[in-house]
Write a protein that holds these residues in place. Structure first.
Motif, short mmCIF file in Angstrom:
data_model
loop_
_atom_site.label_atom_id
_atom_site.label_comp_id
_atom_site.label_asym_id
_atom_site.label_seq_id
_atom_site.Cartn_x
_atom_site.Cartn_y
_atom_site.Cartn_z
N VAL A 6 1.01 -1.07 -0.05
CA VAL A 6 -0.05 0.04 0.07
C VAL A 6 0.77 1.31 0.04
O VAL A 6 1.81 1.42 0.85
CB VAL A 6 -0.77 -0.24 1.27
CG1 VAL A 6 -1.51 1.42 1.35
CG2 VAL A 6 -2.20 -1.02 0.95
N ASP A 7 0.61 1.95 -0.84
CA ASP A 7 1.34 3.53 -1.05
C ASP A 7 0.41 4.37 -0.70
O ASP A 7 -0.41 4.49 -1.65
CB ASP A 7 2.03 3.39 -2.59
CG ASP A 7 2.91 4.81 -2.72
OD1 ASP A 7 2.61 5.90 -1.81
OD2 ASP A 7 3.56 4.95 -3.84
N ILE A 8 0.74 5.27 0.28
CA ILE A 8 -0.47 6.38 0.70
C ILE A 8 0.53 7.47 0.55
O ILE A 8 0.22 8.59 1.25
CB ILE A 8 -0.98 6.17 1.99
CG1 ILE A 8 0.13 5.93 2.93
CG2 ILE A 8 -1.87 5.04 1.97
CD1 ILE A 8 -0.63 5.95 4.55
N CYS A 9 1.36 7.85 -0.43
CA CYS A 9 2.00 9.24 -0.53
C CYS A 9 1.21 10.03 -1.04
O CYS A 9 1.15 11.18 -0.80
CB CYS A 9 3.12 9.03 -1.67
SG CYS A 9 4.68 8.23 -0.77
N ASP A 10 0.05 9.59 -2.02
CA ASP A 10 -1.18 10.57 -2.47
C ASP A 10 -1.89 10.90 -1.24
O ASP A 10 -2.38 10.04 -0.47
CB ASP A 10 -1.80 9.54 -3.53
CG ASP A 10 -3.01 10.15 -3.98
OD1 ASP A 10 -2.78 11.08 -4.77
OD2 ASP A 10 -4.00 9.77 -3.46
N THR A 11 -2.28 12.10 -1.17
CA THR A 11 -3.08 12.46 0.11
C THR A 11 -4.64 12.01 -0.08
O THR A 11 -4.85 11.85 1.13
CB THR A 11 -3.06 14.07 -0.08
OG1 THR A 11 -3.60 14.53 -1.18
CG2 THR A 11 -1.60 14.84 0.30
N PHE A 12 -5.02 11.48 -1.07
CA PHE A 12 -6.44 11.51 -1.16
C PHE A 12 -6.24 10.06 -0.32
O PHE A 12 -7.06 9.56 0.38
CB PHE A 12 -6.87 11.25 -2.48
CG PHE A 12 -8.21 10.66 -2.69
CD1 PHE A 12 -9.35 11.49 -2.21
CD2 PHE A 12 -8.44 9.43 -3.28
CE1 PHE A 12 -10.63 11.26 -2.44
CE2 PHE A 12 -9.76 8.94 -3.23
CZ PHE A 12 -10.74 9.78 -2.97
N LYS A 13 -5.38 9.05 -0.99
CA LYS A 13 -5.36 7.59 -0.35
C LYS A 13 -4.88 7.82 1.25
O LYS A 13 -5.49 7.15 2.09
CB LYS A 13 -4.11 6.80 -1.04
CG LYS A 13 -4.50 6.37 -2.31
CD LYS A 13 -3.66 5.42 -2.76
CE LYS A 13 -3.83 5.01 -4.34
NZ LYS A 13 -2.55 4.58 -5.00
#
Lengths: 141, 425
Positions: free
Chosen positions: B166-173
């Motif tokens: 799981v990559d949550i670098c993206d702020t939406f995620k």
């Protein structure tokens, strides 16, 4: 039989100095400039790599391939097994040492001893390759 | 490269101890597995498929029947195997990332700053570790260490949907994960802190990310302040923050069986002191005081109870196992009372200091230099030939009080006479 001498072997990958004798004062060792790296069986067999494991062989089904009862097998998990490799196969979760044979659509696990018939992998069998045997070590005493 | 924002990966082995046991037991691939604590006391690790039936910490003697009913296989903890498999996992990871920090036996942080496709690399790491070691891992990727932990947690929770990465670098995620994670799952939030935060109306990780860091700092600590900042996306924790040397070192273990005689207890104390002094020398500290204590079982109402300890000053700051052992075994003589059934001994090294750091009066004695030399030779020999090869004579090789480990698997990777046996039949 022909052989070539590799040089002194250091067990355990530990560097042993090639020249550790005392040198008389004022007379430098003529060998000192010629010390090369040491040979290590660990390196030759690559057994310090994180993907390499040792296993102990019991039974005679692979003796035609030169793997005998009591030998040490060096098993590499990082190698993709191909036709002709000697592998540790998990057949229905049972570990077996066999030669992997891929013939057309057939997957066959071969023994190297006429006493043991080839084992065809059938529909419904579950086969996974645990690792590929890259070398084996035998004691002669 | 240094301009790009930080990216951290947390690689965490799934049910590590149970997974290690399965590597050399393919027949257990679909059999639930649990691993027991020292002395086969309670459950400390469960394979995924054992989790519905067994809670963490359940005492083994209480669940034997349940294990049998569900066909769950139990193992004593085999730390030689887990340690070796851990090293293998960590070296595979280290070979694939720019920098890594081993965080625990089954977790490693990686610096993924500047990596073009972190999620893709995460999937490669997962595949490569599985292939090289047989151990399944989960990977969490985020802008901070705390968020990477959370991403990893999500990867595990939603294994099927995420494929374990799981990559949550993206702020939406990131925000989705924060909203859907209870605050108690956040790295460093313990049960007591959870209650405190609950009282402030902070229920989810998102609530904590939005809380005022200064208020948190004033009310609680700088640690929770940093946690909140990290959740909000500001990296406060670097890779490899050096752990300061420990201020005290403890070695305590329950005996495999109750002991009544002083000589055997002295052996145990000497053995624990050997281990404690190894830890002391590994962090290059000296110790000025030790505390030795023994006790009986405390929960069996039919047994007489006794517990006592004693603190002893050493003549000078030392790391010499011979002096430490002599002091400790003399100390245990002073607290030992006959007639009790002892269950546990503990050795603590106190008042640790670094050599050269302590001040003493000019005429105080210090550790002789040949002691220091003997200790370094001792450690070298034991590092090379195995722990306990060279030891003080009061430490036995196979003592009667040793841990109960009746369900131990082989040391498949570290002992030549216990290698995995492959049948050629």
């Amino acid at each position: 039989m022909s052989y070539s001498i590799l040089g002194p072997l250091a067990a355990g990958g530990v560097a042993l100095p090639l020249c550790s004798f005392r040198v008389p004062a004022g007379f430098p060792s003529p060998a000192a400039d010629h010390i090369e790296q040491q040979i290590s069986l660990d390196e030759v067999l690559n057994i310090r790599a994180p993907h390499v494991y040792l296993a102990s062989i019991s039974g005679d089904s692979m003796q035609g391939a030169g793997i005998f009862d009591g030998d040490l097998a060096v098993v590499d998990r990082s190698i993709e097994a191909v036709h002709g490799h000697i592998v540790i196969a998990l057949l229905n979760n049972e570990p077996l040492c066999k030669r992997l044979c891929l013939r057309g659509k057939d997957v066959i696990l071969l023994s190297e001893n006429p006493k043991y018939p080839p084992r065809y992998v059938m529909d419904g069998d579950e086969l996974a390759i645990w690792g590929v045997i890259t070398s084996s070590v035998r004691s002669h005493v | 490269m240094s301009e790009s924002p930080p990216v951290f990966g947390l690689i965490d082995c799934n049910s590590f101890y149970a997974s290690c046991e399965r590597v050399f037991r393919p027949d257990l691939a679909k059999v639930p597995v649990v691993v027991l604590s020292n002395n086969d006391g309670c459950v400390i690790a469960r394979s995924y498929d054992a989790k519905p039936f067994v809670r963490m910490g359940e005492p083994y003697f209480q669940i034997k029947d349940k294990l049998r009913r569900h066909g769950i296989v139990a193992f004593s903890s085999n730390y030689a195997l887990y340690g070796d498999m851990s090293q293998r996992v960590m070296s595979v990871i280290e070979s694939m990332v720019p920098a890594a920090e081993v965080y625990s036996i089954d977790e490693s942080f990686a610096d993924l700053r500047g990596v073009p496709n972190p999620e893709g690399l995460g999937r490669k790491i997962r595949a490569q570790v599985l292939r090289c070691t047989g151990i399944p891992v989960g990977v969490g990727i985020a802008r901070t260490k705390t968020l990477a932990k959370l991403a990893n947690h999500t990867a595990k929770r939603l294994q099927a949907q995420t494929g374990g990465v799981v990559d949550i670098c993206d702020t939406f995620k990131r925000d989705w994960v924060l909203r859907n994670t209870d605050v108690s799952e956040v790295w460093g939030v313990g049960r007591r802190m959870k209650a405190n935060l609950d009282a402030m109306g902070i229920k989810t990780a998102m609530d904590l990310a939005k809380a005022d860091p200064w208020t948190l700092r004033k009310k609680f600590s700088v640690v929770i302040e940093k946690t909140a900042r990290e959740l909000a996306g500001t990296s406060c924790l670097e890779l490899d923050e050096p752990n300061p040397p420990k201020q005290e070192i403890c070695c305590s273990r329950a005996f495999g069986q109750r002991m009544t005689e002083l000589p055997a207890i002295k052996e145990a104390v000497a053995t624990y002191m050997m281990r404690a002094s190894e830890k002391l020398r590994a962090q290059h500290s000296l110790c000025k005081k030790i505390r030795v204590s023994i006790r009986t079982g405390m929960f069996n109402p039919t047994e007489a109870q006794y517990a006592n300890g004693v603190v002893v000053d050493l003549p000078y700051p030392t790391d010499d196992v011979r002096l430490l052992t002599k002091t400790a075994t003399e100390a245990v003589e002073r607290v030992f009372r006959p007639g009790y059934r002892y269950s546990k001994a503990e050795v603590m090294l106190l008042n640790l200091c670094q050599p050269g750091e302590y001040t003493d009066d000019l005429f105080a004695s210090t550790q002789p230099t040949d002691s220091t030399k003997v200790m370094s030779v001792l450690d070298e020999i034991n590092n090379r030939w195995g722990r306990g090869t060279l030891r003080v004579a009061s430490v036995p090789s196979s003592p009667e009080w040793a841990m109960r480990r009746s369900l131990m698997s082989q040391s498949y990777t570290t002992k030549l006479d216990q290698l995995w046996r492959i049948n050629c039949t």
